[in-house]
Write an enzyme that holds these catalytic residues in place. Sequence first.
Site, mmCIF file in Angstrom:
data_model
loop_
_atom_site.group_PDB
_atom_site.id
_atom_site.type_symbol
_atom_site.label_atom_id
_atom_site.label_comp_id
_atom_site.label_asym_id
_atom_site.label_seq_id
_atom_site.Cartn_x
_atom_site.Cartn_y
_atom_site.Cartn_z
ATOM 1 N N VAL A 88 44.212 32.803 36.447
ATOM 2 C CA VAL A 88 43.476 34.681 35.122
ATOM 3 C C VAL A 88 44.793 34.919 34.779
ATOM 4 O O VAL A 88 45.772 35.612 35.141
ATOM 5 C CB VAL A 88 43.930 35.405 36.561
ATOM 6 C CG1 VAL A 88 42.907 36.709 35.945
ATOM 7 C CG2 VAL A 88 42.730 34.935 37.472
ATOM 8 N N ASP A 92 43.701 42.475 27.916
ATOM 9 C CA ASP A 92 44.086 44.022 27.400
ATOM 10 C C ASP A 92 43.512 45.441 27.962
ATOM 11 O O ASP A 92 43.536 46.554 28.408
ATOM 12 C CB ASP A 92 43.551 44.470 25.815
ATOM 13 C CG ASP A 92 44.752 43.507 24.484
ATOM 14 O OD1 ASP A 92 45.711 43.246 25.077
ATOM 15 O OD2 ASP A 92 43.450 43.035 23.681
ATOM 16 N N THR A 93 43.031 44.394 29.158
ATOM 17 C CA THR A 93 41.590 45.551 29.805
ATOM 18 C C THR A 93 42.323 45.725 31.545
ATOM 19 O O THR A 93 43.017 44.892 31.402
ATOM 20 C CB THR A 93 40.124 45.228 30.026
ATOM 21 O OG1 THR A 93 40.434 44.045 30.741
ATOM 22 C CG2 THR A 93 39.568 45.245 28.531
ATOM 23 N N HIS A 95 40.526 44.296 33.766
ATOM 24 C CA HIS A 95 40.126 43.587 33.798
ATOM 25 C C HIS A 95 40.996 42.317 35.301
ATOM 26 O O HIS A 95 40.503 41.258 36.047
ATOM 27 C CB HIS A 95 39.179 42.458 33.156
ATOM 28 C CG HIS A 95 38.274 40.938 34.000
ATOM 29 N ND1 HIS A 95 38.336 39.698 33.332
ATOM 30 C CD2 HIS A 95 37.194 40.991 34.591
ATOM 31 C CE1 HIS A 95 37.999 39.149 34.031
ATOM 32 N NE2 HIS A 95 37.113 39.859 34.990
#
Length: 163
Positions: A88, A92-93, A95
């Site tokens: 992973v 930018d989020t 998530h």
Amino acid sequence: MADARRAPLKDRTDVSGARALIVEARFYDDIQDALLEGAVAELSAAGVSYDVVTVPGALEIPAAIAIALDAAERSGKPYDAVVALGCVVRGDTIHFEIVSMESSRALMDLSVQRRVPLGNGIITVNTDAQAWARARASELNKGGDAARAALTMLRIKRRLAKA
């Protein structure tokens, strides 16, 4: 009895002939190849056979493990240990945080609830360079680390079953 349950750091309880499940998330194929290479080398060196199940991403790993564990138990050939592999990379989020935390939490829940030795090799990184450093067997070898963790927990489980 406490002494019977104590093991040296380098526990050599025999795990040859054991059966392991590797569930890998193929979101980053090249990085995943490196993680898988490290895990397979460790399992093979210990004489452990393995099956590989591939899922799209890290969030799907825990569900695939649960499904595979159930199927293996029904078939009469249960898995002795599990290795979860994935990558992973921060974006930018939020998530990244969701995937990282939820996949790890679900793996821990599975391991504890099912009493299955499990090595978590889902690497969580900020950059591709960090991912490569962690994935390559010649560097940090996190795939190998995850397999070693699963094998260590399997040794503990087998040793305590005899105590």
